[in-house]
Design an enzyme around this catalytic site. Structure first.
Site, mmCIF file in Angstrom:
data_model
loop_
_atom_site.group_PDB
_atom_site.id
_atom_site.type_symbol
_atom_site.label_atom_id
_atom_site.label_comp_id
_atom_site.label_asym_id
_atom_site.label_seq_id
_atom_site.Cartn_x
_atom_site.Cartn_y
_atom_site.Cartn_z
ATOM 1 N N TRP A 1 0.829 -1.214 0.000
ATOM 2 C CA TRP A 1 0.000 0.000 0.000
ATOM 3 C C TRP A 1 0.855 1.252 0.000
ATOM 4 O O TRP A 1 0.534 2.226 -0.688
ATOM 5 C CB TRP A 1 -0.976 -0.011 1.176
ATOM 6 C CG TRP A 1 -1.977 -1.126 1.097
ATOM 7 C CD1 TRP A 1 -2.134 -2.148 1.987
ATOM 8 C CD2 TRP A 1 -2.944 -1.359 0.054
ATOM 9 N NE1 TRP A 1 -3.134 -2.987 1.565
ATOM 10 C CE2 TRP A 1 -3.646 -2.543 0.391
ATOM 11 C CE3 TRP A 1 -3.273 -0.693 -1.133
ATOM 12 C CZ2 TRP A 1 -4.671 -3.060 -0.411
ATOM 13 C CZ3 TRP A 1 -4.289 -1.211 -1.929
ATOM 14 C CH2 TRP A 1 -4.965 -2.383 -1.573
ATOM 15 N N ASP B 1 -1.758 6.797 6.429
ATOM 16 C CA ASP B 1 -2.771 5.840 5.965
ATOM 17 C C ASP B 1 -3.048 4.890 7.132
ATOM 18 O O ASP B 1 -2.206 4.069 7.485
ATOM 19 C CB ASP B 1 -2.221 5.082 4.745
ATOM 20 C CG ASP B 1 -3.179 3.983 4.252
ATOM 21 O OD1 ASP B 1 -4.257 3.801 4.862
ATOM 22 O OD2 ASP B 1 -2.837 3.325 3.254
ATOM 23 N N LYS C 1 -12.326 -1.681 6.805
ATOM 24 C CA LYS C 1 -11.503 -2.532 7.665
ATOM 25 C C LYS C 1 -11.770 -2.372 9.152
ATOM 26 O O LYS C 1 -11.408 -3.235 9.910
ATOM 27 C CB LYS C 1 -10.037 -2.354 7.335
ATOM 28 C CG LYS C 1 -9.776 -2.948 5.965
ATOM 29 C CD LYS C 1 -8.376 -2.826 5.500
ATOM 30 C CE LYS C 1 -8.273 -3.301 4.065
ATOM 31 N NZ LYS C 1 -7.655 -2.301 3.211
HETATM 32 C C1 LIG Z 1 -6.992 -1.906 2.115
HETATM 33 C C2 LIG Z 1 -5.962 -0.849 2.217
HETATM 34 C C3 LIG Z 1 -5.852 0.176 1.272
HETATM 35 C C4 LIG Z 1 -6.743 0.253 0.048
HETATM 36 O O1 LIG Z 1 -7.990 0.657 0.387
HETATM 37 P P1 LIG Z 1 -9.127 0.899 -0.737
HETATM 38 O O2 LIG Z 1 -10.203 1.505 0.105
HETATM 39 O O3 LIG Z 1 -9.462 -0.437 -1.296
HETATM 40 O O4 LIG Z 1 -8.588 1.823 -1.746
HETATM 41 C C5 LIG Z 1 -4.890 1.138 1.468
HETATM 42 N N1 LIG Z 1 -4.069 1.113 2.518
HETATM 43 C C6 LIG Z 1 -4.127 0.133 3.449
HETATM 44 C C7 LIG Z 1 -3.182 0.142 4.598
HETATM 45 C C8 LIG Z 1 -5.071 -0.872 3.324
HETATM 46 O O5 LIG Z 1 -5.140 -1.862 4.242
#
Ligand SMILES: *Cc1c(COP(=O)(O)O)cnc(C)c1O
Length: 354
Positions: free
Chosen positions: A100, A167, A191
């Protein structure tokens, strides 16, 4: 029977949230209309959006500190470019801790110079780099707090004077921290918060408006703030479910209470991984994630038997990501200690029978 859901995302949500959400699709709070067939400008939905936004700041301890919470669309992947679009004037520093982070770096390069300050790619991202230098003249430093695929988590964030963008997609609201050390936090809802379809952005207002480029309205944080996160039709269902989850978390005692449970779950699985000779952990011990535990069998010939055993126990979603292999147990907020206990029982039963 409800399975023990260890899915990495979209993932488990609290049962009572799911029930309320299902009811609201039929009829919202006795108003004679469904949540998904009313105007987003209705009093009812405006109150839901306001509640969701204020719960975010309240749970994070960021009320009256110059922050705004937004519920946007496009996923965390959209924030990879939106963060850079809004903040990157000359150069930014990124720490590459996995797939990511690498995607965030790729997007940011479209907007300016990107310096990779540190990377753990040399060991397939099984650790968090530390002790790297952060130049003072960066527009911002970008971090990924939890690496969902590899099962590593930043335990101590670097001290710096530059703005920090983080993030937090896979560990937001899972542990206490001083959230005011960040100027921009983003997380896809799916998540730890709600269904896929909305992305939480928490931004300190005074960092905005400093880049010289023109920003299209939909990608401009300032535009979304000026419209109270309703510049266009927001994803009403994901926002509503996120609000319910945040309320559930608040009623439980907030982040402090869920952190305690999350630590118990993590201790339970990691002690089994350490003590059981049939398993080995993937991530470096000091950096391993309380959300996603990654591990492998020490003897691959046991795979078929182990897989049959956990399926039989009603467990779902523990297969590892293809870039790591093995297994990954994602233990987000709504997963119970009992579910982790069930997995651990299967692991120790495998040892007894092998
Ligand atoms: C799942 C995830 C993403 C991507 O998220 P989307 O909403 O599918 O774009 C980005 N960063 C991390 C750390 C993730 O776990």
């Amino acid at each position: 029977m409800k399975k023990h859901n260890f899915s990495a995302g979209p993932c488990i949500l609290p049962q009572e949230v799911m029930r309320k959400a299902a009811e609201a699709v039929i009829e919202l709070d006795g108003i004679g209309l469904s949540l998904i067939e009313i105007s987003h400008r209705s009093t009812e939905f405006v109150a839901i959006m306001d509640r969701a936004r204020s719960l975010v700041l309240e749970l994070m301890g960021l009320e009256n500190k110059g922050y705004q919470a937004l519920f946007l669309q496009g996923g965390a992947s959209m924030e990879f470019l939106m963060a850079a679009y809004n903040l990157l004037e000359t150069k930014a520093g990124y720490v590459n801790t996995g797939a990511w982070s690498a995607k965030a770096i790729k997007e940011a390069k479209l907007f300016g110079e990107v310096i990779e300050l540190a990377s753990s790619e040399d060991k397939n991202f099984n650790y968090i780099p530390k002790g790297y230098t952060i130049p003072d003249d960066l527009d911002y430093l970008h971090l990924t707090s939890n690496n969902t695929i590899f099962g590593t988590q930043i335990k101590e964030f670097p001290k710096t004077n530059v703005s920090v963008v983080c993030d937090m997609s896979s560990d937001i609201f899972s542990r206490q921290m001083d959230f005011s050390q960040f100027d921009l936090i983003y997380a896809g809802a799916q998540k730890n918060m709600g269904p896929a379809g909305t992305t939480l952005v928490v931004v300190k207002e005074d960092i905005l408006g400093k880049v010289s480029r023109q920003i299209p309205s939909m990608l401009d944080y300032k535009v979304h703030i000026s419209k109270d996160s309703m510049f266009n039709t927001p994803p009403v269902f994901p926002v509503y479910v996120s609000m319910l989850t945040l309320q559930w978390l608040k009623d439980l005692g907030g982040i402090a209470a869920i952190e305690e449970l999350n630590e118990k779950k993590a201790r339970l699985i990691y002690s089994e991984i350490e003590l059981n000779p049939l398993f080995k952990g993937f991530a470096a011990k000091e950096d391993r994630s309380n959300m996603n535990a990654t591990f492998n069998l020490t003897d691959d010939s046991l795979k078929e038997r182990f897989d049959a055993m956990w399926k039989e126990a009603g467990i779902s979603g523990v297969n590892g990501h293809r870039s790591v292999g093995g297994y990954r147990a994602s233990m987000y907020n709504a997963l119970s200690l009992e579910s982790v206990g069930t997995l651990v029982d299967v692991m120790s039963e495998l040892e007894r029978k092998a």
